[in-house]
Design a protein around this motif. Structure first.
Motif, PDB file in Angstrom:
ATOM      1  N   LYS A   1       4.715  -4.059 -13.684  1.00 56.37           N
ATOM      2  CA  LYS A   1       5.996  -4.682 -13.349  1.00 56.37           C
ATOM      3  C   LYS A   1       6.012  -6.147 -13.775  1.00 56.37           C
ATOM      4  CE  LYS A   1       7.023  -1.651  -9.448  1.00 56.37           C
ATOM      5  NZ  LYS A   1       7.164  -1.543  -7.973  1.00 56.37           N
ATOM      6  N   THR A   2       4.898  -6.837 -13.563  1.00 55.93           N
ATOM      7  CA  THR A   2       4.825  -8.250 -13.932  1.00 55.93           C
ATOM      8  C   THR A   2       5.000  -8.444 -15.433  1.00 55.93           C
ATOM      9  OG1 THR A   2       3.347  -8.687 -12.062  1.00 55.93           O
ATOM     10  CG2 THR A   2       3.397 -10.329 -13.823  1.00 55.93           C
ATOM     11  N   SER A   3       4.445  -7.531 -16.208  1.00 55.80           N
ATOM     12  CA  SER A   3       4.531  -7.632 -17.666  1.00 55.80           C
ATOM     13  C   SER A   3       5.785  -6.961 -18.225  1.00 55.80           C
ATOM     14  CB  SER A   3       3.287  -7.000 -18.305  1.00 55.80           C
ATOM     15  OG  SER A   3       3.150  -5.649 -17.929  1.00 55.80           O
TER      16      SER A   3
ATOM     17  N   PRO B   1      -1.964   0.780  -7.110  1.00 55.12           N
ATOM     18  CA  PRO B   1      -1.003  -0.279  -6.790  1.00 55.12           C
ATOM     19  C   PRO B   1      -1.207  -1.535  -7.623  1.00 55.12           C
ATOM     20  CG  PRO B   1      -1.809   0.759  -4.780  1.00 55.12           C
ATOM     21  CD  PRO B   1      -2.626   1.312  -5.907  1.00 55.12           C
ATOM     22  N   THR B   2      -2.477  -1.867  -7.925  1.00 56.49           N
ATOM     23  CA  THR B   2      -2.746  -3.054  -8.745  1.00 56.49           C
ATOM     24  C   THR B   2      -2.199  -2.894 -10.151  1.00 56.49           C
ATOM     25  OG1 THR B   2      -4.765  -3.480  -7.473  1.00 56.49           O
ATOM     26  CG2 THR B   2      -4.558  -4.569  -9.617  1.00 56.49           C
TER      27      THR B   2
ATOM     28  N   GLY C   1       0.814  -1.208   0.000  1.00 53.47           N
ATOM     29  CA  GLY C   1       0.000   0.000   0.000  1.00 53.47           C
ATOM     30  C   GLY C   1       0.846   1.256   0.000  1.00 53.47           C
ATOM     31  N   THR C   2       0.174   2.386   0.190  1.00 52.75           N
ATOM     32  CA  THR C   2       0.869   3.661   0.257  1.00 52.75           C
ATOM     33  C   THR C   2       1.167   4.017   1.711  1.00 52.75           C
ATOM     34  OG1 THR C   2      -1.237   4.853   0.274  1.00 52.75           O
ATOM     35  CG2 THR C   2      -0.194   4.462  -1.868  1.00 52.75           C
ATOM     36  N   SER C   3       2.083   4.956   1.886  1.00 57.61           N
ATOM     37  CA  SER C   3       2.548   5.303   3.233  1.00 57.61           C
ATOM     38  C   SER C   3       1.863   6.526   3.811  1.00 57.61           C
ATOM     39  CB  SER C   3       4.063   5.566   3.189  1.00 57.61           C
ATOM     40  OG  SER C   3       4.347   6.668   2.335  1.00 57.61           O
ATOM     41  N   GLY C   4       0.964   7.137   3.038  1.00 54.00           N
ATOM     42  CA  GLY C   4       0.353   8.376   3.507  1.00 54.00           C
ATOM     43  C   GLY C   4       1.248   9.582   3.269  1.00 54.00           C
TER      44      GLY C   4
ATOM     45  N   ASP D   1      -7.602   0.945 -18.086  1.00 51.56           N
ATOM     46  CA  ASP D   1      -6.333   1.350 -17.484  1.00 51.56           C
ATOM     47  C   ASP D   1      -5.573   2.365 -18.325  1.00 51.56           C
ATOM     48  OD1 ASP D   1      -6.739  -0.335 -15.351  1.00 51.56           O
ATOM     49  OD2 ASP D   1      -5.732  -2.041 -16.317  1.00 51.56           O
ATOM     50  N   GLY D   2      -5.926   2.462 -19.606  1.00 53.23           N
ATOM     51  CA  GLY D   2      -5.226   3.394 -20.476  1.00 53.23           C
ATOM     52  C   GLY D   2      -5.345   4.829 -20.011  1.00 53.23           C
TER      53      GLY D   2
END
Length: 275
Positions: free
Chosen positions: A253-255, A246-247, A122-125, A228-229
């Motif tokens: 990154k996976t692709s 994040p998703t 997640g994010t850190s704020g 997503d575009g």
């Protein structure tokens, strides 16, 4: 080919180890000067040719390549030697080494984006953005500097983050980056500088303010697109990756496609965000 290789190799080594740039520059200039003098002497008319001397054309070509390599490398070394102390002055290095809380005046140069949490996905704020450190006050001593840094600050509660060109005065601690990094330090802001209001800033100049408005309108229009575009488009076009979830970040990154936004978008820190 060889001169370009000499320049790139010299610059790459000295950026990582800038302390020896001055000595390397002087040595290379001397070698370039000596080779030039030898070339001039070789072109002078002589009464007698030594039988063991190499052909003139071959010597001229070899000598010319050596001069170009040394001169190009010397220019790179000189540039590193001149700009390294400007990018990373002793005051910044000392404050970072002492982990001292400083008052820093910074000028924002990238769109603030959410910083990731050190643990989890997640994010850190907090938000991060690239900036130029223009003034540092450490232990009562104020120094004017010009150092590229990355700022990590608490996200604004109302969502109004500083725009590009905004000047801020904040308190925080500095941490050095690795040699050769695009920035010299990370500034972890703990709050506004003393005797200033939380929103007391110098707004961007007019020649940047209109561009900020244009960027904001473009981001709004792009994120209204379906799929997503629309979230990726601002990062590819203007470096605004704030809409990337994040998703989507994980999917990129996976692709192995995250380099698209890393190159075209916000490269504020190679430790956080899309890469």
């Amino acid at each position: 080919m060889l001169p370009a290789l000499a320049v790139w190799l010299t610059a790459g080594v000295l950026i990582a180890v800038p302390a020896g740039a001055g000595m390397v520059a002087v040595t290379l200039w001397l070698v370039a000067g000596a080779c030039t003098a030898l070339l001039v002497v070789r072109r002078m008319p002589r009464r007698r040719q030594w039988p063991t001397a190499p052909p003139a054309a071959r010597w001229q070509k070899l000598g010319g390549s050596i001069v170009l390599c040394c001169a190009g490398a010397a220019l790179a070394a000189t540039a590193v030697g001149v700009w390294a102390p400007v990018r990373l002055p002793p005051e910044v290095r000392t404050a970072a080494a002492a982990h001292a809380t400083v008052t820093a005046t910074v000028t924002v140069w990238s769109v603030p984006v959410a910083a990731k949490a050190f643990i989890g996905s997640g994010t850190s704020g907090r938000v991060r953005y690239r900036a130029t450190l223009t003034e540092i006050d450490s232990r009562g001593e104020t120094t004017r500097v010009s150092s590229p840094i990355v700022v990590f600050a608490e996200a604004a509660g109302d969502g109004t983050e500083p725009e590009i060109g905004t000047t801020l005065a904040v308190r925080g601690t500095l941490r050095m980056t690795e040699p050769g990094d695009a920035t010299v330090a990370l500034l972890f802001a703990t709050g506004p500088a003393p005797n200033t209001e939380a929103n007391s800033v110098t707004p961007p100049p007019w020649w940047l303010h209109w561009a900020n408005d244009l960027r904001a309108r473009f981001t709004t229009a792009a994120t209204n697109l379906s799929g997503d575009g629309g979230d990726l488009l601002p990062g590819l076009a203007i470096g605004d990756t704030s809409s990337v979830s994040p998703t989507l970040d994980s999917a990129m990154k996976t692709s192995s496609l995250s380099h698209l936004t890393a190159v075209s978008g916000d490269t504020a820190s190679n430790r956080d965000g899309l890469h």
